[in-house]
Design a protein around this motif. Structure first.
Motif, short mmCIF file in Angstrom:
data_model
loop_
_atom_site.label_atom_id
_atom_site.label_comp_id
_atom_site.label_asym_id
_atom_site.label_seq_id
_atom_site.Cartn_x
_atom_site.Cartn_y
_atom_site.Cartn_z
N SER A 152 -6.88 -3.22 2.89
CA SER A 152 -6.11 -3.61 4.06
C SER A 152 -4.87 -4.37 3.59
N ASN A 159 0.96 5.43 6.17
CA ASN A 159 -0.01 5.61 5.10
C ASN A 159 -0.05 7.07 4.67
N ALA A 185 -12.05 8.45 4.28
CA ALA A 185 -12.35 7.65 5.47
C ALA A 185 -13.81 7.69 5.84
N ALA A 226 -7.69 0.73 7.79
CA ALA A 226 -8.25 2.07 7.65
C ALA A 226 -9.55 2.19 8.42
N ARG A 262 0.33 2.86 0.86
CA ARG A 262 0.24 2.21 2.16
C ARG A 262 1.47 1.30 2.34
N ASN A 289 -10.19 -2.92 -1.55
CA ASN A 289 -10.96 -1.85 -0.94
C ASN A 289 -12.44 -2.24 -0.83
N ARG A 322 -7.64 7.77 13.28
CA ARG A 322 -6.88 6.61 13.76
C ARG A 322 -7.40 6.19 15.13
N GLU A 366 -3.27 6.93 -2.98
CA GLU A 366 -2.72 6.65 -1.66
C GLU A 366 -1.62 5.60 -1.74
N ARG A 406 -13.60 2.21 1.83
CA ARG A 406 -12.63 1.95 2.87
C ARG A 406 -11.36 1.43 2.21
N SER A 407 -10.24 2.03 2.54
CA SER A 407 -8.98 1.68 1.87
C SER A 407 -8.69 0.18 1.99
N SER A 463 -1.90 9.84 1.67
CA SER A 463 -2.91 10.03 0.64
C SER A 463 -2.83 11.44 0.09
#
Length: 765
Positions: free
Chosen positions: A535, A439, A151, A109, A469, A558, A123, A467, A532-533, A441
């Motif tokens: 990973s 992804n 984000a 993210a 993912r 996160n 992105r 969210e 931050r989401s 959300s």
């Protein structure tokens, strides 16, 4: 916008969302009538910028022209706490307050939200675009989840294009500069109070500034870009405004100059000299194109609708679709050897929808709404090499043979023949890996401001987020002839995709307070949480017991940050300015490390923190002269705790301790129809490290740069001739270092842009 308004906007800031037609009219016409009355809508309603309890900076389109900003990365010099590194348009590094957002993985993210006309385009591989015919570009610092989504962990950058307006107007410009640089651009606007349209474009072409001695390859860091935008505005009543914007952005740039100091290439002792990057002899077949460079196309459409449906009430919906497709071929070893030849093909699409209601009266202001976003992207990385060359340059299998000679011949190319006794002279090798991300959300947000007295405002809000993912990973790593195993240390899935699915929820609050000490001085304070989401990586892992490699899930939780800041904003007579102090505390700070063999993996570096100060000031002693300065100081990095391992005590990637700029804006009349203008500026950035953990070899000492733009206008500004120069004194410094080659023991270095200069001619109708 008047000159006074444009400069005040730089200091005080303006809105980070699409404005209603009424607010745009206020910004275009009303701002500047009173030097200190800057009207903004950062918090979803109109207010003076000095009344916004958030640290923000902005550049109007007019101001960017005055100081010569024509690319997104050039904003770094004029906004404290912001650094943008354009290694390529496909790989930008965006840094706010020392925190970088630059991962190209489809599974990671963003930290910094990029907005284009109110739509999140964060992105990495699809975010960068041309900045032409802009209304403004703005930067807000600190987590702002209720305004800009999850984000915006450390802040947001908003790009707002110029919208159609009633009447007929046009502009055309052309320019020429060194390195055979030429450009053309302009816009045409036509319409009435009900419907109006606007078409704008910008084309740039420049030869590469790093000479490439390799035959059949172009000089490096050449530019060939085109941007085209079409806009429609429909205003059937004074209460309804609808904007539809189509954008196409294209790059056909030559290769990135990854230069090696260790492989015996031309750049051994001078990474600012010529290069010899020949790429792979199988480049077309394996990597997708026969020359080094970037081919990239971005298509974007966004639609905004605003309805003031009752006294104090409005409804706004912002919708966007973006599609990008890029292929970048690069020579990662930085030498003449066909050793580490890679490409990256990144493509994907994203769609977002937001709806919100807003209300305002004398004692209350509020907004609430919902957001949905989905993205589907992938990153495909093919690899091409020659087996003997790879083994010789990596492991020196034939002592004394070497890898690359000073004359750019490649003795390593003889290794296959020597190792097989002449049975095989050359053994080409190819492999690839790919990561994917889908992804989604869903979120609801809202906040309210209470004004108990005319001197005090209290604000609170939150975003609730859910969210999902989905990550995928696949590889093809065949056994190499002679060697008997794959060349790269990746798991081999034989092209089969391994997936992982995860779902998460989050609650992100924000609290603000504003105290009006006097009509000219305001104090503000902010507490906010950013995230931050997680990973969700499906990647190559190694079994601790057997050493076997396999494709598995490596999940990093996160990254969260609590942001505390406060400051003062002043606007009095010829003086305006602001100063703010902030402290940020991170948990599970995410770091991307490149492991041996080039495998990029996100890990948790543990706890991290930032303490900083940012200040901006402007003085306008006369109607034709303005002086400005801004600066920032940051003491930040990964906390120096034993549990943070070898990353403990490291500064963040691309984070300077000091950053500052200063300049003049001179716009002096000579006669009633002729004027002279001059905008000199100087910028400073202290030492930065390019990687964590920090090493002196992969760093850049402090850099001071001077830029200037000046010229003459005729016929009351209808015609203009301007000259410009960037990096006026031709300072030599690095744009980046380490890179993919560093994972194989051969770090590479990218020289930054040398002195460039040129002249532009413009006509307005």
């Amino acid at each position: 916008m008047k000159l006074s308004a444009a400069f005040s906007a730089l200091v005080a800031g303006s809105s980070l969302i699409a404005l209603t037609s009424a607010a745009q009219a206020a910004e275009a016409d009303g701002i500047g009538e009173s030097e200190n009355a800057i009207i903004v809508t950062t918090q979803r309603y109109e207010q003076r910028a000095q009344d916004v309890p958030v640290t923000l900076s902005a550049l109007s389109g007019e101001r960017m022209e005055e100081i010569g900003v024509s690319e997104l990365d050039e904003l770094s010099a004029y906004v404290p706490g912001l650094n943008i590194q354009e290694q390529s348009a496909n790989n930008p590094g965006i840094v706010i307050r020392g925190i970088t957002s630059d991962s190209g993985s489809a599974q990671a993210a963003a930290r910094v939200t990029l907005y284009y006309n109110g739509v999140d385009i964060s992105r990495s591989r699809g975010a960068y675009q041309g900045i032409y015919d802009m209304e403004r570009i703005e930067v807000v610092k600190g987590p702002q989840a209720t305004l800009f989504g999850t984000a915006s962990t450390v802040g947001a950058i908003s790009m707002v294009s110029a919208k159609p307006k009633s009447g007929l107007s046009a502009e055309i410009s052309g320019g020429y500069g060194n390195y055979n640089y030429y450009e053309a651009g302009g816009f045409m606007n036509a319409g009435n109070d009900v419907i109006a349209g606007r078409v704008a474009f910008k084309y740039k072409n420049r030869d590469g500034y790093v000479k490439n001695l390799a035959p059949e390859q172009d000089d490096l860091y050449g530019i060939n870009t085109l941007g085209v935008r079409g806009s429609l505005r429909f205003t059937p009543t004074p209460d309804i405004t609808a904007d539809l914007v189509f954008t196409y952005d294209r790059q056909r740039n030559s290769g990135t100059p990854f230069l090696s100091r260790s492989l015996g290439s031309t750049a051994v002792n001078d990474v600012y000299g010529d290069a010899y990057l020949g790429g792979s002899p199988n480049s077309q077949e394996v990597l997708g194109k026969d020359k080094l460079g970037l081919d990239r196309d971005v298509y974007d459409v966004n639609f905004t609708f605003n309805w003031d449906f009752a006294e104090g009430w409005s409804f706004t919906t912002v919708n966007g679709y973006r599609n990008f497709d890029s292929l970048e071929v690069f020579d990662a070893d930085g030498s003449a050897a066909s050793y580490l030849e890679f490409a990256e093909q990144a493509d994907g699409w994203q769609f977002s929808h937001e709806g919100r209601f807003a209300y305002a009266d004398d004692q209350w202001r509020a907004h609430f709404g919902w957001n949905y976003m989905i993205e589907d992207t992938r990153q495909y990385v093919p690899f091409s090499s020659e087996v003997g060359t790879y083994l010789q340059c990596t492991a020196n299998i034939i002592p004394g043979l070497g890898c690359v000679a000073p004359d750019n011949s490649v003795p390593a190319a003889l290794a296959t023949g020597l190792a097989t006794g002449g049975l095989i002279e050359s053994a080409p090798y190819a492999s690839w890996f790919q990561n994917e991300g889908r992804n989604q959300s869903w979120s609801m947000f809202g906040e309210a401001t209470w004004i108990p007295t005319p001197t005090l405002e209290l604000n609170a809000g939150a975003r609730v987020l859910i969210e999902k993912r989905r990550s995928g990973y696949s590889t093809y790593q065949p056994v190499a002839p002679i060697y008997g195993q794959p060349l790269l240390p990746y798991a081999n899935t034989d092209g089969e995709v391994v997936y992982a699915d995860r779902s998460y929820a989050a609650f992100l609050p924000r609290f603000n307070a504003l105290l009006r000490v006097t009509d000219e001085v305001n104090l503000y304070a902010t507490i906010s949480k950013g995230r931050r989401s997680p990973s969700v990586q499906v990647t190559t892992l190694t079994d601790a017991d057997t050493g076997a490699r396999y494709a598995g899930t490596n999940e990093v939780g996160n990254e969260t940050v609590w942001n505390y800041e406060g400051g003062v904003k002043v606007a009095s007579g010829i003086f305006s300015g602001s100063i703010g102090v902030y402290y940020q505390q991170y948990s599970d700070f995410q770091v991307t490390v490149i492991e041996a063999g080039g495998n990029a993996r996100t890990i948790s570096a543990g706890s991290a923190s930032n303490l900083g100060v940012e200040a901006e000031v402007e003085v306008s002693p006369t109607s034709w002269l303005r002086a400005y300065a801004n600066g920032g100081w940051i003491d930040g990095g990964i906390d120096n705790d034993p549990e943070n391992g070898n990353l403990a005590g490291s500064r963040f990637r691309l984070q300077p301790e000091w950053q500052a700029s200063a300049g003049l804006i001179i716009d002096a009349p000579v006669t009633e129809t002729v004027g002279l203008f001059l905008s000199p500026s100087v910028t400073y950035r202290s030492k930065i490290y390019f990687e964590t953990p920090n090493t002196e070899a992969i760093s850049q000492p402090g850099v001071t740069l001077a830029n200037v733009r000046g010229g003459v206008t005729f016929a009351n500004g209808q015609y203009e001739i301007a000259g410009w120069a960037r990096n006026l004194f031709d300072e030599k410094y690095l744009l980046d270092a380490g890179n993919t080659g560093g994972a194989f023991g051969h770090p590479t270095f990218i020289p930054a842009e040398p002195r460039t200069y040129g002249v532009t001619v413009k006509a307005r109708f």
